[in-house]
Design a protein around this motif. Structure first.
Motif, PDB file in Angstrom:
ATOM      1  N   SER A  48       0.832  -1.219   0.000  1.00 21.71           N
ATOM      2  CA  SER A  48       0.000   0.000   0.000  1.00 21.71           C
ATOM      3  C   SER A  48       0.851   1.246   0.000  1.00 21.71           C
ATOM      4  N   PRO A  95       2.041   3.534  -3.855  1.00 18.11           N
ATOM      5  CA  PRO A  95       1.129   4.467  -4.534  1.00 18.11           C
ATOM      6  C   PRO A  95       0.764   5.664  -3.659  1.00 18.11           C
ATOM      7  N   ASN A 117       1.890   9.360  -4.783  1.00 20.78           N
ATOM      8  CA  ASN A 117       0.825  10.315  -5.094  1.00 20.78           C
ATOM      9  C   ASN A 117       0.801  11.484  -4.122  1.00 20.78           C
ATOM     10  N   THR A 143      -6.511   9.454  -4.806  1.00 25.11           N
ATOM     11  CA  THR A 143      -6.310   8.547  -5.932  1.00 25.11           C
ATOM     12  C   THR A 143      -5.256   7.512  -5.563  1.00 25.11           C
ATOM     13  N   GLY A 144      -4.170   7.971  -4.940  1.00 20.77           N
ATOM     14  CA  GLY A 144      -3.128   7.057  -4.492  1.00 20.77           C
ATOM     15  C   GLY A 144      -3.671   6.034  -3.505  1.00 20.77           C
ATOM     16  N   ARG A 165      -6.704   5.001  -3.242  1.00 20.94           N
ATOM     17  CA  ARG A 165      -7.606   4.085  -3.948  1.00 20.94           C
ATOM     18  C   ARG A 165      -6.810   3.004  -4.681  1.00 20.94           C
ATOM     19  N   ILE A 166      -5.736   3.417  -5.323  1.00 23.15           N
ATOM     20  CA  ILE A 166      -4.886   2.444  -6.012  1.00 23.15           C
ATOM     21  C   ILE A 166      -4.291   1.477  -4.994  1.00 23.15           C
ATOM     22  N   SER A 167      -3.802   2.017  -3.884  1.00 26.81           N
ATOM     23  CA  SER A 167      -3.224   1.183  -2.825  1.00 26.81           C
ATOM     24  C   SER A 167      -4.213   0.146  -2.342  1.00 26.81           C
ATOM     25  N   GLY A 222      -6.773  -1.098  -3.868  1.00 25.80           N
ATOM     26  CA  GLY A 222      -6.985  -2.106  -4.912  1.00 25.80           C
ATOM     27  C   GLY A 222      -5.881  -3.152  -4.902  1.00 25.80           C
ATOM     28  N   ILE A 223      -4.628  -2.666  -4.804  1.00 30.31           N
ATOM     29  CA  ILE A 223      -3.501  -3.601  -4.793  1.00 30.31           C
ATOM     30  C   ILE A 223      -3.533  -4.443  -3.525  1.00 30.31           C
ATOM     31  N   ASP A 273     -13.589  -0.288  -3.598  1.00 26.14           N
ATOM     32  CA  ASP A 273     -13.284   0.712  -4.615  1.00 26.14           C
ATOM     33  C   ASP A 273     -14.371   1.773  -4.686  1.00 26.14           C
ATOM     34  N   GLN A 297     -13.441  10.141  -2.725  1.00 26.77           N
ATOM     35  CA  GLN A 297     -12.743  10.976  -3.686  1.00 26.77           C
ATOM     36  C   GLN A 297     -13.629  12.122  -4.160  1.00 26.77           C
TER      37      GLN A 297
END
Ligand SMILES: Nc1ncnc2c1ncn2[C@@H]1O[C@H](COP(=O)(O)OP(=O)(O)OP(=O)(O)O)[C@@H](O)[C@H]1O
Ligand SMILES: [Mg+2]
Lengths: 281, 306
Positions: A163, A166, A170, A211-212, A214-216, A218-219, A267, A274
């Motif tokens: 986590s 990203p 970001n 955004t970072g 959210r990406i984290s 997801g991963i 998500d 967001q």
């Protein structure tokens, strides 16, 4: 006749879903049921070569459906280490993801701030970040198990490390990209550093930071399944692994679907957050 | 040392070129002064360094040489004593209109109560005609309204001096006129000292007591300082009835169109004294006086400080 796009899309989605289930149903039916099914099966056998007899082994949608009913009707039962309700298993996974994610946040946000504010730090730390970022989080597992000596903590550590990047990148990027004008406004108003950080830089960079995050997330949700397969004990990943060992494929398919649904919910949650911090100029 | 409210002395600015070496100075050896309560406009072609001068006065940028003294104190960084209205309004889009002005007010008076701050901000927002929009977000406002919030924010901290960088540059002529009138009213009422960049000759004539004319960069200079000798209570609607108006206007336009480019090689440049740029009063030259036989020198007939 005018229908909204959403409505038409929903109808199409349902249709695709029905086609999928229908095909699946036909493909997994026992042979010699009807002429039509036979024709389909013959074609299928031709396509698949000699593998046709294996279709009998793949669970039919009915079987998977009954697994859904069974697990969802009593999600929180606990019959010992190898037999827990799906709610409990997902709960364990979420707990690990949440803990690792929060730890990463505590680390990434302040550090990202420092990096974003200082070109010197950006340059100095960049090589480390670039090298560490592409490492698969699972590659850390042996090191984590050896040093931390606890599979539970190691799982959380793996989530933490995946986590981290990203969010860190970001945050640094968002902070560095805050409009010069806004910083200048704060400077001409002699705003103290703490007020500047929280009232100007943080809100300005918030969309990028989120955004970072959210990406984290997801991963992290992808990685937790693999990590739990390795570490074992509890969690949705372990559930999948366990059901595979039992050769209970309907349960595996059920678990896969649950992983997808929970991931989507996470998500969506971040998507809502967001929207909350996004500003229009 | 100096009796002026603000004095700029020997200011120059050199930006490094791409390969890190010092480039040609944008401007050098700039001297001028501003008195308390004066409204100064600065006009010059794009790139001559107007914004750079304003940023130095704001304390946002450091001069390469020279400096500025305001109220007997050297300017060495941003200060609440100088309110800045930025070219692109620079409102924080995540705050409401009131929030933006309150952010400034709270910075100026940290001990004030919430109610006190809100009352103070509302006063200033009403002054620029935005009393009805205080709870809106900047994105919901028109360009002119945003610029007015920026002005209210700068006024709300009650600075000793106001710095405006082309505040109306992005507005249409009609809106521009309305806000100019508002600014004029407020400045007259508060006796505010103002330094303003503009590209609009009419705007400068309406608002300014003195207009600083800059020659083209690099190595820009203050070519001359034009005193606006029309009565101070002039209005946008009336001022073009004054015969002075066209004399001043022609003088300014002539400078921008013809003389600013060729300034560097002209006779005027030979006689240039950076510490005492010529002060001229084109408004007081009676019509019929040959005010330009195309030589460049006649300008000096109007010079009053030499
Ligand atoms: N950060 C910078 N680095 C290098 N050169 C710069 C920088 N900022 C400004 N300059 C140069 O300095 C000169 C003056 O810039 P400045 O922004 O002060 O001009 P200006 O008179 O305000 O122009 P305009 O009317 O277009 O706003 C320009 O030639 C510009 O290229
Ligand atoms: Mg400019």
């Amino acid at each position: 006749m005018k229908t909204t796009l959403t409505f038409r899309a929903a109808v199409l989605s349902l249709f695709i879903f029905a086609m999928f289930i229908g095909t699946w149903h036909l493909a997994t039916q026992a042979p010699k049921e009807s002429a039509a099914a036979q024709a389909v099966n013959a074609e299928y056998a031709e396509l698949m070569g000699k593998g046709a007899e294996k279709t009998g082994g793949f669970p039919s949608p009915e079987k998977v459906g009954s697994a859904f009913v069974k697990y969802l009707s009593d999600p929180f039962y606990d019959n010992g280490p190898n037999d827990k309700g799906i709610g409990i298993q997902v709960g364990y996974s979420l707990l690990r993801v949440g803990t690792g994610f929060l730890l990463a946040m505590l680390f990434a946000l302040p550090l990202g701030f420092v990096i974003g504010m200082s070109p010197l730090m950006t340059k100095a730390l960049n090589p480390f970040i670039q090298i560490l970022k592409p490492i698969s989080p699972l590659a850390w597992m042996p090191l984590a198990l050896y040093t931390l000596k606890d599979s539970e903590v190691s799982g959380i550590f793996v989530i933490f490390i995946c986590s981290l990047w990203p969010m860190l990148i970001n945050t640094a990027f968002g902070v560095a990209g805050v409009r010069r004008d806004w910083i200048n406004v704060a400077r001409t108003l002699e705003v103290n550093p703490l007020r500047k950080a929280f009232l100007v830089i943080l809100p300005a960079a918030a969309p990028t930071i989120l955004t970072g995050m959210r990406i984290s997330m997801g991963i992290a949700w992808i990685v937790i399944v693999a990590a739990e397969m390795l570490v074992g004990g509890t969690g949705i990943g372990y559930f999948v692994w366990n059901e595979w060992n039992n050769l209970a494929l309907p349960n595996v398919i059920f678990a896969i679907t649950m992983i997808g649904l929970v991931g989507m919910a996470l998500d969506l949650g971040f998507g809502t957050l967001q929207k909350f911090v996004t500003y229009r100029e | 040392m100096t009796a002026h409210f603000l004095s700029v002395e020997g200011l120059s600015k050199i930006y490094p070129t791409a390969d890190g070496k010092p480039g040609t100075p944008v401007f050098e050896d700039i001297h001028f002064a501003i008195e308390r309560g004066e409204f100064i406009c600065i006009i010059g072609h794009s790139g001559c360094g107007k914004t750079t001068i304003l940023n130095v006065l704001a304390g946002l940028e450091e001069a390469s040489a020279g400096g500025a003294i305001m109220d007997d104190r050297e300017i060495d960084g941003p200060s609440l004593d100088r309110g800045v209205v930025f070219q692109g309004h620079a409102l924080m889009p995540w705050m409401t209109v009131l929030g933006n002005v309150a952010f400034a007010t709270k910075s100026r008076w940290p001990d004030w109560s919430k109610a006190q701050i809100e009352e103070h901000c509302t006063t200033y927002l009403e002054m620029v005609g935005l009393g009805h929009a205080i709870h809106k977000k900047p994105a919901e406002l028109s360009g002119g309204m945003k610029q007015r919030v920026g002005i209210a924010r700068a006024f709300a901290i009650e600075p000793k001096m106001l710095l405006l960088d082309e505040p109306f540059g992005a507005l249409d002529a009609l809106t521009r006129g309305t806000i100019q009138d508002e600014l004029l009213k407020i400045v007259r009422a508060t006796q505010q000292t103002v330094f303003m960049i503009t590209h609009d000759v009419d705007e400068a004539i309406l608002l300014a007591d003195k207009v600083i004319l800059m020659s083209n960069g690099p190595l820009a200079k203050i070519a001359e300082i034009v005193e606006i000798t029309m009565p101070r209570d002039r209005t946008r609607a009336e001022m073009h009835h004054d015969p002075q108006f066209y004399r001043i206007r022609n003088h300014l336009v002539d400078f921008l169109v013809n003389r600013s480019k060729s300034y560097a090689g002209s006779d005027a440049a030979q006689l240039h004294d950076a510490k005492h740029p010529p002060v001229v009063r084109p408004g007081l030259v009676p019509d019929g006086t040959p005010s330009g036989d195309n030589g460049g020198r006649p300008v000096l007939k109007q010079v009053v400080n030499q």
